[in-house]
Design a protein around this motif. Structure first.
Motif, PDB file in Angstrom:
ATOM      1  N   PHE A  68       0.808  -1.218   0.000  1.00 46.35           N
ATOM      2  CA  PHE A  68       0.000   0.000   0.000  1.00 46.35           C
ATOM      3  C   PHE A  68       0.844   1.272   0.000  1.00 46.35           C
ATOM      4  CE2 PHE A  68      -2.926  -3.233   1.606  1.00 46.35           C
ATOM      5  CZ  PHE A  68      -3.928  -3.080   0.670  1.00 46.35           C
ATOM      6  N   GLN A  69       2.135   1.153   0.162  1.00 43.72           N
ATOM      7  CA  GLN A  69       3.003   2.327   0.086  1.00 43.72           C
ATOM      8  C   GLN A  69       3.006   2.907  -1.327  1.00 43.72           C
ATOM      9  OE1 GLN A  69       6.827   1.072   1.534  1.00 43.72           O
ATOM     10  NE2 GLN A  69       6.140   1.046   3.667  1.00 43.72           N
ATOM     11  N   ARG A  70       2.680   2.072  -2.304  1.00 45.43           N
ATOM     12  CA  ARG A  70       2.686   2.507  -3.701  1.00 45.43           C
ATOM     13  C   ARG A  70       1.281   2.835  -4.215  1.00 45.43           C
ATOM     14  NH1 ARG A  70       6.018  -2.052  -3.362  1.00 45.43           N
ATOM     15  NH2 ARG A  70       4.371  -3.347  -4.156  1.00 45.43           N
ATOM     16  N   ILE A  71       0.308   2.837  -3.309  1.00 44.92           N
ATOM     17  CA  ILE A  71      -1.080   3.072  -3.719  1.00 44.92           C
ATOM     18  C   ILE A  71      -1.570   4.370  -3.081  1.00 44.92           C
ATOM     19  CG2 ILE A  71      -3.445   2.189  -3.512  1.00 44.92           C
ATOM     20  CD1 ILE A  71      -2.249  -0.622  -3.666  1.00 44.92           C
ATOM     21  N   SER A  72      -2.264   5.138  -3.854  1.00 47.03           N
ATOM     22  CA  SER A  72      -2.840   6.388  -3.362  1.00 47.03           C
ATOM     23  C   SER A  72      -3.817   6.107  -2.218  1.00 47.03           C
ATOM     24  CB  SER A  72      -3.589   7.079  -4.501  1.00 47.03           C
ATOM     25  OG  SER A  72      -4.535   7.988  -4.002  1.00 47.03           O
TER      26      SER A  72
END
Length: 153
Positions: free
Chosen positions: A97-101
């Motif tokens: 989720f670090q790469r998801i808005s």
């Protein structure tokens, strides 16, 4: 994420990632075996997780799934041998989720869960009244008493 080492499926069904530890546990909603009815929002959540037909059979029979069965029907996402492995895997999942808005994540969840949440908003008092009346009925109280006695054995 939740690590499942229990029989109750309410909390895990609401999580983004479900890991069940070890083969000796079962998971499900066994209310009908206790003579009670799972509230509609429990039922709706189970339908969202495992599908209409599997949820219907599960709910009407009080089906408790083994780890392998829970994995097969989608009630859990993964089976791991111990809690340390589960925590590691869960951390890896959350790191995705670090790469998801955050906004896209929230809106996607809001949209996918909107019907169940809206039903709860619209029927909060009706649902509460039903559960209280039902749980206080003599037949349900007797059934729950018998179940509690069986746990003592």
């Amino acid at each position: 994420m939740v690590i499942v080492q229990q029989e109750v499926a309410y909390l895990p069904m609401s999580c983004d990632y479900r890991v069940m530890v070890g083969p000796k546990y079962t998971i499900g909603l066994n209310e009908t075996k206790l003579g009670i009815v799972a509230p509609k929002w429990f039922q709706d959540t189970m339908v969202a997780v495992i599908g209409q037909r599997k949820a219907e059979v599960s709910l009407t029979t009080g089906k408790m799934y083994t780890t392998d069965e829970a994995l097969q029907v989608g009630l859990i996402d993964e089976s791991l041998p111990d809690a340390d492995s589960a925590l590691k895997k869960g951390t890896q999942f959350l790191n995705n989720f670090q790469r998801i808005s955050p906004w896209a994540f929230k809106m996607t969840k809001d949209i996918s869960r909107q019907p169940t949440v809206q039903w709860l908003i619209d029927n909060k008092q009706k649902d509460l009244d039903f559960v209280l009346k039902f749980m206080q009925s003599p037949d349900v109280q007797k059934s729950l008493g018998l179940y509690l006695q069986s746990l003592k054995k």
